[in-house]
Every structure is written in C-alpha cells, then in structure tokens.
Motif scaffolding. Sequence first.
Motif, mmCIF file in Angstrom:
data_model
loop_
_atom_site.group_PDB
_atom_site.id
_atom_site.type_symbol
_atom_site.label_atom_id
_atom_site.label_comp_id
_atom_site.label_asym_id
_atom_site.label_seq_id
_atom_site.Cartn_x
_atom_site.Cartn_y
_atom_site.Cartn_z
ATOM 1 N N GLY A 1 -10.954 0.542 -1.188
ATOM 2 C CA GLY A 1 -10.506 -0.859 -1.540
ATOM 3 C C GLY A 1 -10.978 -1.861 -2.284
ATOM 4 N N GLY B 1 -2.483 -3.667 -2.018
ATOM 5 C CA GLY B 1 -3.147 -2.331 -1.600
ATOM 6 C C GLY B 1 -3.041 -1.430 -2.663
ATOM 7 N N GLY C 1 -6.396 -3.135 -4.698
ATOM 8 C CA GLY C 1 -6.981 -1.839 -3.961
ATOM 9 C C GLY C 1 -6.927 -0.616 -4.723
ATOM 10 N N THR D 1 -6.113 -0.617 5.945
ATOM 11 C CA THR D 1 -5.795 -1.180 4.555
ATOM 12 C C THR D 1 -6.499 -2.670 4.245
ATOM 13 N N GLY E 1 -7.103 -1.266 0.997
ATOM 14 C CA GLY E 1 -6.728 -2.677 0.762
ATOM 15 C C GLY E 1 -6.871 -3.469 -0.482
ATOM 16 N N GLY E 2 -6.207 -4.186 -0.561
ATOM 17 C CA GLY E 2 -6.252 -5.170 -1.803
ATOM 18 C C GLY E 2 -7.475 -6.281 -1.314
ATOM 19 N N ASP F 1 -1.078 -4.246 6.040
ATOM 20 C CA ASP F 1 -1.676 -3.875 7.222
ATOM 21 C C ASP F 1 -0.524 -2.908 7.942
ATOM 22 N N ARG G 1 -10.063 3.661 3.608
ATOM 23 C CA ARG G 1 -9.776 2.201 3.231
ATOM 24 C C ARG G 1 -9.392 1.925 1.892
ATOM 25 N N LEU H 1 0.932 -1.188 0.049
ATOM 26 C CA LEU H 1 -0.150 0.071 -0.104
ATOM 27 C C LEU H 1 1.046 1.298 0.018
ATOM 28 N N ASP I 1 -3.119 -7.857 1.252
ATOM 29 C CA ASP I 1 -3.149 -6.447 1.862
ATOM 30 C C ASP I 1 -2.339 -6.373 2.624
#
Length: 363
Positions: free
Chosen positions: A206, A343, A302, A363, A324-325, A40, A322, A10, A38
């Motif tokens: 996301g 992400g 994402g 994320t 995230g993937g 995080d 948000r 991300l 994702d």
Amino acid sequence: MVQRLLAGALLVAAAVGLAGCLVEASGLRSAGGGGDGDADGDADADAAVDSDSRPDVDDDAGADGDDVDTGCVEGAARCDDDRLNRCVAGRLVYEDLCPLGCDDDLGRCLRLDPSNVPADTLDAATVDVVVALDVMVNTDSCDAAPFALPAPTVETRLMSDGREACVVAASSLVVEDGVTLGAVGYRPLVIVTAGPVTIRGLVDVGGHGQSPGPGGGAAIGGATLPPTCAGAEAPCAEGDDYDGGGGGGGHGVAGGRGGRACGGSGGAAHGVASLEPLAGGCRGAIGQRGAGDGGGPGGAGGGAIQISAAGALVVADSGRVRAGGGGGGAALYGSAGGGGGAGGGVLLELSLIHISEPTRPTT
C-alpha cells in the motif's frame, strides 16, 4: 474459478483453477471523495478444502480384474478429469492430482503460465522461503538482499506491455504471523511459486502518506502511469473561498473531487479489471494554499502485486494483503487538504484459495 472484483479505486483480480468454473462478481463499496482515495471493500470468502490431496477412491481400486485396460500402452499417461493416470502392467494407475487440470494430448498436468511475465519465470522457483522477520523489497534495485537465507530468486523481468516488474520466485513461500513482507519502488511486485503460498502475517504494497507502493504513483517520481489519472489541484479564484481541496487519484474508477465547490477534479480511471497489464493507483493532488499557510500534500498511490502460485494460497485469520492508497495530508491554517491516492492492484493466480473466516481484504 475466476473472480474479478472491482472495489472503488482498488482493483482485485483472482484467478482460481477449480474445474473450469467461471464466476463474475462485483459491487464492493466504492471509494469516497477526494479527501481520501482509499477504497475500503469487505469481502467474505469461504472455501471448502479437502485436506486429502488425493482423489477419493475405493480401498480396492486397481485390484479388480475389471480395471484392466487392454487398450493402454505401457508407460502412457491418460487423464481422468483432473487426475493423471499411467499405464502399468495393463492397468491405469493413479499418478497425480492436477489442480490446474489435466491435458490428455500432452499426457501431463497443466502448468501455471503466469500473467504479465514470461512463462519461464517459474524455472527460477527452486527454494522454499520462510519470511520470519520483516522484509522490505525495493523494486528499484530488485535484489534478494532483504531476505534471509535461503533466499528466493529476485530479478527484473519484462512484462507483456514492455514495462519491468520485480519478480520474486520461490518453490514455496510462507509469511509468518506478526511479520510484514512489504515493498516500495517504481516497479510492480510479482511473486511466483512452484508450490503453495501461506500468508499468516501482512503483505503490504500500500501507499503510506506520500510514499507509494510498488508501481504506485507519487507526486515526484514513482511509477510511469497515465498523467490523466492523477488528481488535479483546485482552480479556485479569490472570491471562491480560494482554498479548494486536492482531487483524489484514479484507478479502477475516477478519483473523488476535492472539497468545496471549486475543489480539484479527481483523476481519470485507468487500468483493466484483469490487471493485465499490472499497475498501481495514481496520486492525489496537493490542496490549495489560498490565503492560508499551505495546502496539504496529496496521498501516493497504492502499489501493484501479483501472486502466481502453482499450489494453493492459504490466508490465515491473522493474514492480510494491503494495497490501499495513501491518505491526503492535512493543511496548514487557512488552506485546504490534499487528495487521497488511489488504491493499488492485487492479482491472484492459483489452483486453490483458502481464506479463514475472520480475514477480510485490507485496502
């Protein structure tokens, strides 16, 4: 102040105009393997905010004869650090505080010049917008239909790299508590405001399962992203267990390898930490079927969002952004799971940011 944070897959870039301070920060937790793309990262941010937007001055400022400036020209503007003063009756009188700085040559406060989109994008930012009910922006059609009246200006604009973005322009924007401002589509989402942005609810770009965020990569369709950033399917042959996991998508860093020794390789890293150009994350790969009943689908990437505000960004303790993937899908019996999507990207450009203590990037 400029902060650039790289958290696994991300990308987060935050540009905050405060007294020309420059800070480079990195080291948020990296993403895991191909099973979940994702990223995080937890980042606490404290920002001291002076509720009085005017500079601190003595009560008798401007009243003493010593404040007379015989060199000032009537009506002329002059900068004093981030304060804009104007000559009135031989005295420099405070006129405005300039969050982005003051230009003595131009005789005015500096104005926001958003990244990625033309400078005149702010010309359409004329309506105060409050999102009090859930809104889903489709950046494919890119229109104001999802918004309640008075609606912002919503239009496509060319970005600096020749791709299109869906731009939402408003004088100010509030996302209320318990409400989601979401987006899907192949174009990234850009929000520009002439004033402040307040987030009490959720801004969600996301990926969810196989559905990408705006500007994120998908197995079919989605944004135009480098093909090398997508996760790869496992090349396992019979005798190698024949059911390797799909590789994870790449963005800020390469995606993780899929499960088993012959799992699919992760997608290559793409994009830059400044998010110029603005781009989302790439998709993960489907898991190998092998001798089983079917591999799990790869997760979508994402999305990408840019928030450029000439005023402050305030994120309440209930507020979240948000990007995230989407997680890789589960496999059927005897097969392998899919790789997670990477992400997306979050670019913040503003004069001041205030994030309440309990809030963390999601994320």
